[in-house]
Motif scaffolding. Structure first.
Motif, PDB file in Angstrom:
ATOM      1  N   SER A  12      -8.165 -20.205  16.940  1.00  0.00           N
ATOM      2  CA  SER A  12      -8.836 -19.209  17.868  1.00  0.00           C
ATOM      3  C   SER A  12      -9.506 -20.117  19.031  1.00  0.00           C
ATOM      4  O   SER A  12      -9.559 -19.819  20.000  1.00  0.00           O
ATOM      5  N   PHE A  13     -10.008 -21.580  18.723  1.00  0.00           N
ATOM      6  CA  PHE A  13     -10.596 -22.132  19.559  1.00  0.00           C
ATOM      7  C   PHE A  13      -9.463 -22.715  20.476  1.00  0.00           C
ATOM      8  O   PHE A  13      -9.722 -22.759  21.806  1.00  0.00           O
ATOM      9  N   HIS A  37     -17.104 -12.652  18.761  1.00  0.00           N
ATOM     10  CA  HIS A  37     -16.847 -13.257  17.461  1.00  0.00           C
ATOM     11  C   HIS A  37     -17.160 -12.074  16.512  1.00  0.00           C
ATOM     12  O   HIS A  37     -18.365 -11.450  16.616  1.00  0.00           O
ATOM     13  N   ALA A  38     -16.275 -11.603  15.760  1.00  0.00           N
ATOM     14  CA  ALA A  38     -16.337 -10.571  14.685  1.00  0.00           C
ATOM     15  C   ALA A  38     -17.017 -11.142  13.305  1.00  0.00           C
ATOM     16  O   ALA A  38     -16.285 -11.950  12.726  1.00  0.00           O
ATOM     17  N   ILE A  58      -7.069  -8.241  30.023  1.00  0.00           N
ATOM     18  CA  ILE A  58      -6.516  -9.013  29.009  1.00  0.00           C
ATOM     19  C   ILE A  58      -7.509  -9.065  27.668  1.00  0.00           C
ATOM     20  O   ILE A  58      -8.384  -9.694  27.973  1.00  0.00           O
ATOM     21  N   LEU A  59      -6.657  -9.235  26.517  1.00  0.00           N
ATOM     22  CA  LEU A  59      -7.401  -9.681  25.389  1.00  0.00           C
ATOM     23  C   LEU A  59      -6.698 -10.889  25.015  1.00  0.00           C
ATOM     24  O   LEU A  59      -5.258 -10.704  24.967  1.00  0.00           O
ATOM     25  N   VAL A  60      -7.254 -11.896  24.783  1.00  0.00           N
ATOM     26  CA  VAL A  60      -6.603 -13.382  24.139  1.00  0.00           C
ATOM     27  C   VAL A  60      -7.030 -13.527  22.821  1.00  0.00           C
ATOM     28  O   VAL A  60      -8.316 -13.467  22.506  1.00  0.00           O
ATOM     29  N   VAL A  61      -6.228 -13.622  21.896  1.00  0.00           N
ATOM     30  CA  VAL A  61      -6.354 -14.015  20.539  1.00  0.00           C
ATOM     31  C   VAL A  61      -5.359 -15.174  20.111  1.00  0.00           C
ATOM     32  O   VAL A  61      -4.432 -15.215  20.835  1.00  0.00           O
ATOM     33  N   GLY A  62      -6.018 -15.891  19.050  1.00  0.00           N
ATOM     34  CA  GLY A  62      -5.118 -16.946  18.503  1.00  0.00           C
ATOM     35  C   GLY A  62      -4.200 -16.461  17.493  1.00  0.00           C
ATOM     36  O   GLY A  62      -4.551 -15.535  16.715  1.00  0.00           O
ATOM     37  N   SER A  63      -3.061 -17.083  17.092  1.00  0.00           N
ATOM     38  CA  SER A  63      -2.168 -16.587  15.898  1.00  0.00           C
ATOM     39  C   SER A  63      -2.503 -17.719  14.890  1.00  0.00           C
ATOM     40  O   SER A  63      -2.407 -19.005  15.045  1.00  0.00           O
ATOM     41  N   VAL A 102     -11.871 -12.496  24.791  1.00  0.00           N
ATOM     42  CA  VAL A 102     -11.325 -13.637  24.055  1.00  0.00           C
ATOM     43  C   VAL A 102     -11.867 -13.673  22.795  1.00  0.00           C
ATOM     44  O   VAL A 102     -13.244 -13.692  22.495  1.00  0.00           O
ATOM     45  N   GLY A 103     -10.988 -13.177  21.645  1.00  0.00           N
ATOM     46  CA  GLY A 103     -11.545 -13.235  20.200  1.00  0.00           C
ATOM     47  C   GLY A 103     -11.704 -14.521  19.535  1.00  0.00           C
ATOM     48  O   GLY A 103     -10.737 -15.229  19.683  1.00  0.00           O
TER      49      GLY A 103
END
Length: 168
Positions: A26-27, A53-54, A127-132, A18-19
């Motif tokens: 993102s949260f 976190h990047a 799976i990669l989960v990211v927020g929009s 999760v990014g």
């Protein structure tokens, strides 16, 4: 937190990355992933969780070089470290509040697009989960879309979680 020694069952679990950044989007995506992939299984989830976190580099944030840049960079770096520490701490708190204690939380310096795709490779994520962020076409063209990039370049399924619009 995750330990270096994993049991055979833990090693066989699929990995979800999760990014997270310092946005509500993102949260929300982290909450969503925890609610859908971890909560239904209580303490016996079939997944291992890696939260990434990047942290941008100071030069990418300042965006200029030349006279004065060297004076500004240490202050920008300090702010970026403070933000990163806050993001990491909040992500840990969210996971613990959802009874997900077995996780790996990482801060990696670099562009979020590359950092997330590299995390997928490194951890063999399913799976990669990211927020929009919900940017319009112009902002997306100027800023670039992390979710769009990851959807095209990550070597796993990518879940782009959108925060519902509030109805008035």
């Amino acid at each position: 937190m995750a330990t270096a020694t994993a049991t055979a069952t833990e090693a066989e679990k699929s990995v979800i990355v999760v990014g997270v950044d310092d946005s509500v989007h993102s949260f929300y995506a982290l909450h969503w992933a925890l609610d859908h992939f971890f909560a239904p299984f209580a303490s016996n989830s079939p997944y291992n969780l890696v939260v990434v976190h990047a942290k941008p580099s100071p030069t990418s944030v300042v965006g200029f070089a030349g006279p004065g840049a060297a004076d500004v960079l240490p202050f920008v770096e300090k702010d970026l470290k403070t933000i990163a520490a806050r993001v990491i701490e909040k992500a840990k708190e969210i996971c613990i509040s959802k009874s997900v204690n077995d996780l790996l939380v990482k801060m990696v310096e670099g562009d979020a697009r590359n950092v997330l795709c590299e995390a997928v490779e490194k951890h063999h994520a399913s799976i990669l989960v990211v927020g929009s962020h919900g940017y319009g076409a112009i902002k997306r063209a100027v800023l670039g879309s992390v979710s769009d990039y990851c959807a095209h370049h990550a070597h796993c399924s990518v879940m782009i979680v959108k925060k519902p619009k509030i109805k008035h």
